[in-house]
Design a protein around this motif. Structure first.
Motif, PDB file in Angstrom:
ATOM      1  N   THR A 164     -27.401  -2.607  -4.932  1.00 55.57           N
ATOM      2  CA  THR A 164     -28.390  -3.445  -4.250  1.00 55.57           C
ATOM      3  C   THR A 164     -29.798  -2.947  -4.561  1.00 55.57           C
ATOM      4  O   THR A 164     -30.728  -3.746  -4.719  1.00 55.57           O
ATOM      5  N   SER A 165     -29.964  -1.624  -4.680  1.00 53.17           N
ATOM      6  CA  SER A 165     -31.289  -1.051  -4.937  1.00 53.17           C
ATOM      7  C   SER A 165     -31.837  -1.439  -6.298  1.00 53.17           C
ATOM      8  O   SER A 165     -33.055  -1.502  -6.493  1.00 53.17           O
ATOM      9  N   THR A 166     -30.934  -1.675  -7.263  1.00 55.57           N
ATOM     10  CA  THR A 166     -31.375  -1.895  -8.640  1.00 55.57           C
ATOM     11  C   THR A 166     -31.197  -3.322  -9.141  1.00 55.57           C
ATOM     12  O   THR A 166     -31.801  -3.697 -10.150  1.00 55.57           O
ATOM     13  N   MET A 167     -30.383  -4.145  -8.428  1.00 60.14           N
ATOM     14  CA  MET A 167     -30.082  -5.472  -8.983  1.00 60.14           C
ATOM     15  C   MET A 167     -30.132  -6.611  -7.968  1.00 60.14           C
ATOM     16  O   MET A 167     -29.777  -7.743  -8.311  1.00 60.14           O
ATOM     17  N   ASP A 168     -30.549  -6.346  -6.747  1.00 59.00           N
ATOM     18  CA  ASP A 168     -30.459  -7.361  -5.691  1.00 59.00           C
ATOM     19  C   ASP A 168     -31.814  -8.024  -5.438  1.00 59.00           C
ATOM     20  O   ASP A 168     -32.761  -7.368  -4.992  1.00 59.00           O
ATOM     21  N   PRO A 169     -31.940  -9.325  -5.684  1.00 64.60           N
ATOM     22  CA  PRO A 169     -33.224 -10.012  -5.473  1.00 64.60           C
ATOM     23  C   PRO A 169     -33.631 -10.141  -4.014  1.00 64.60           C
ATOM     24  O   PRO A 169     -34.761 -10.520  -3.723  1.00 64.60           O
ATOM     25  N   LYS A 170     -32.730  -9.799  -3.082  1.00 62.32           N
ATOM     26  CA  LYS A 170     -33.085  -9.923  -1.663  1.00 62.32           C
ATOM     27  C   LYS A 170     -34.247  -9.019  -1.286  1.00 62.32           C
ATOM     28  O   LYS A 170     -34.934  -9.245  -0.285  1.00 62.32           O
TER      29      LYS A 170
END
Length: 550
Positions: free
Chosen positions: A444-450
């Motif tokens: 999530t830290s490296t690939m999540d647009p949220k």
């Protein structure tokens, strides 16, 4: 990965009090044993506030709030990543982690003598649900109900990746907090307001130090340490001097040249480096040259020496991350079989071949991209972050010698660095990861647009965006099916391996410096039942395990 749960007995073995005196220069104990002085290098804290929910309160900055206000359970961020019920006798999640059922521990009193009950748990979480207390943790509570001896808390979204955030919510007494008009701002400095169930109670506060004494009616039993003194020094150098002299006993700080400056001074001085699921990570701006070309990112991954990061920049206070999945040793059980032995190493020949195949060339030993331009970029870390400042220099040297890339070292002040990382106006930065205790944190830290809101990033600084990966992230976080979660993990791991959206360097550890002159029982490398960082919730568990030293 589910956080592993360990059940503790209702009573914790009592420890005997130690006869002796405090370390040289430390405030004296009020009991028959030595006081324990916990130190930080953050300078004087001028405003008194004992509110555990405020990040800038003195209770949070000194971290003494952790020994006054306890939580339902303790989630170990290292070791076995286990969950130990604490104020709750048991904690149980439903299959999709949208419901938490807790049974309050019996025989517990607040430090003012009032009985602790399920109503206090309901009251605490209802403050968040109702909005009276700002939901800073994004818990999204939808219902709280008492069912017999248990309390059931329902959430609008799965908390699989946020179990610690829920379980580490400080529980406060209804009989006091119901009269607090605004729990978001009240400093709790009035007489009799700083009441908790914890092992210690507030005794004296000043801008130089805070003293707490052992709670004589603590539910966990008699405590070996009669008094805690929290002291904040001006910087790491002053803190190190205090640790060596015995003015301070326990601290959490990165101390340069720690072997010579601290460990060698006394055989009873100890350092525990506890790896976590997070990692110090090189984030690259994927939207701009030169990092919009995956070949360059892959070549960097084959060139960067993670062992040098651990040995030189972190002076051993980390562990390397070589897996192409980006996952460290603590999360080895989430590395899928096809990637178990798929690791990076320093292989300059391999890196150069990747670049050659992608149309890169060299001219006068400088790397030239397919557009005919020399490759150069800057790496940004705030000035004064000594470990990562050292890593900047290492990266500049490694990439110049190995690939012919001109790397500029940028060391702005915090404000400039923070603005650039949020707005995406950087080339590369070194940063930490969201630590969720499982693989989700890295991905999530490296690939999540949220994380991109109003064009500002809180994580995913490179602004990676792939709908399939986003869907997998959401599935991993919310599904009740282990099979679906594993399938989602496969999508995330493949994307990370193929696209190299970021490059983890080494685990982002929790550090603890402590001496055993007066007390033993701290976590050790062989028994990491908690980290030795005294600012973490697990400090209450450590304090119940300490015994008089020899």
């Amino acid at each position: 990965m589910r956080l592993r749960t360990t059940v503790v007995a209702a009573g914790i073995a009592a420890a005997l009090l130690l006869s002796g005196c405090a370390g040289t220069g430390a405030p004296e104990s009020t009991g028959s044993g030595a006081a324990l002085t916990i130190a930080k290098p953050d300078g004087a804290i001028t405003t008194e506030s004992h509110n555990p929910y405020l990040g800038d309160s003195s209770a949070s900055k000194y971290a003494y709030g952790k020994v006054i206000f306890e939580t339902l359970a303790l989630v170990n961020p290292t070791g076995d990543l286990g969950t130990t019920p604490w104020l709750a006798e048991s904690v149980e999640w439903n299959d999709d982690y949208t419901e938490l059922t807790v049974v309050p521990r019996s025989g517990v009193n607040w430090s003012d003598g009032t009985e602790f009950t399920a109503d206090d748990i309901v009251f605490t979480f209802d403050m968040i649900k109702s909005g009276k207390l700002t939901d800073t943790g994004g818990l999204n509570i939808t219902d709280i109900a008492v069912d017999g001896d248990a309390v059931k808390i329902t959430f609008g979204l799965s908390k699989f990746t946020a179990q610690a955030r829920v379980l580490h919510t400080p529980i406060v007494p209804e009989h006091i907090w119901k009269d607090i008009a605004d729990p978001n701002t009240d400093p709790l400095t009035g007489e009799g307001l700083a009441v908790g169930t914890g092992p210690y109670v507030l005794d004296n506060w000043s801008t130089e130090s805070v003293s707490l004494t052992a709670n004589p009616d603590y539910w966990g039993g008699e405590l070996a340490v009669p008094q805690l003194n929290y002291v904040s020094y001006g910087d790491n150098a002053a803190l190190t001097t205090a640790l060596v002299s015995g003015d301070a006993d326990w601290a959490q700080a990165f101390i340069p040249q720690i072997e010579d400056s601290y460990l060698a001074a006394d055989e009873k001085n100890n350092l525990l480096v506890s790896p976590t699921a997070g990692a110090g990570t090189l984030f690259m701006n994927l939207q701009e040259k030169p990092f919009n070309n995956v070949a360059l990112r892959q070549a960097l991954a084959w060139t960067i020496d993670r062992q040098a990061y651990v040995d030189v920049a972190r002076e051993g206070a980390s562990s390397v991350v070589w897996s192409k999945t980006g996952l460290g040793d603590l999360l080895d059980d989430e590395v899928l079989p096809e990637y178990k032995d798929d690791n990076y190493k320093v292989d300059i020949e391999k890196a150069r071949q990747v670049l050659t195949d992608a149309g890169y060339t060299w001219k006068s030993e400088k790397l030239i991209d397919p557009d005919g331009e020399a490759v150069s970029f800057s790496i940004s870390v705030p000035a004064g972050w000594s470990d990562w400042n050292t890593e900047q220099a290492l990266l500049a040297e490694e990439l110049k010698e190995g690939l012919g890339i001109d790397v500029k070292v940028d060391q702005p002040d915090w404000g400039g660095w923070d603005a650039a990382r949020q707005e995406g106006t950087f080339d590369a930065i070194i940063h930490w990861l969201e630590d969720t205790g499982n693989a989700y944190g890295l991905y999530t830290s490296t690939m999540d647009p949220k994380w991109i809101v109003d064009n500002k990033a809180q994580f995913n600084f490179g602004r990676f965006d792939d709908p399939k990966v986003t869907e997998a992230l959401n599935t991993y976080a919310n599904t009740s099916s282990d099979e679906e979660r594993k399938a989602a993990l496969a999508v995330m791991e493949k994307a990370f391996v193929d696209e190299v959206p970021a490059i983890p360097l080494g685990s982002h550890p929790l550090l603890g410096e402590y001496n055993t002159r007066n007390y033993v029982g701290f976590p050790t490398e062989d028994d990491q039942y908690a980290s030795a960082d005294p600012t973490q919730p697990g400090i209450v568990q450590i304090l119940t395990k300490l015994k008089p030293g020899n």
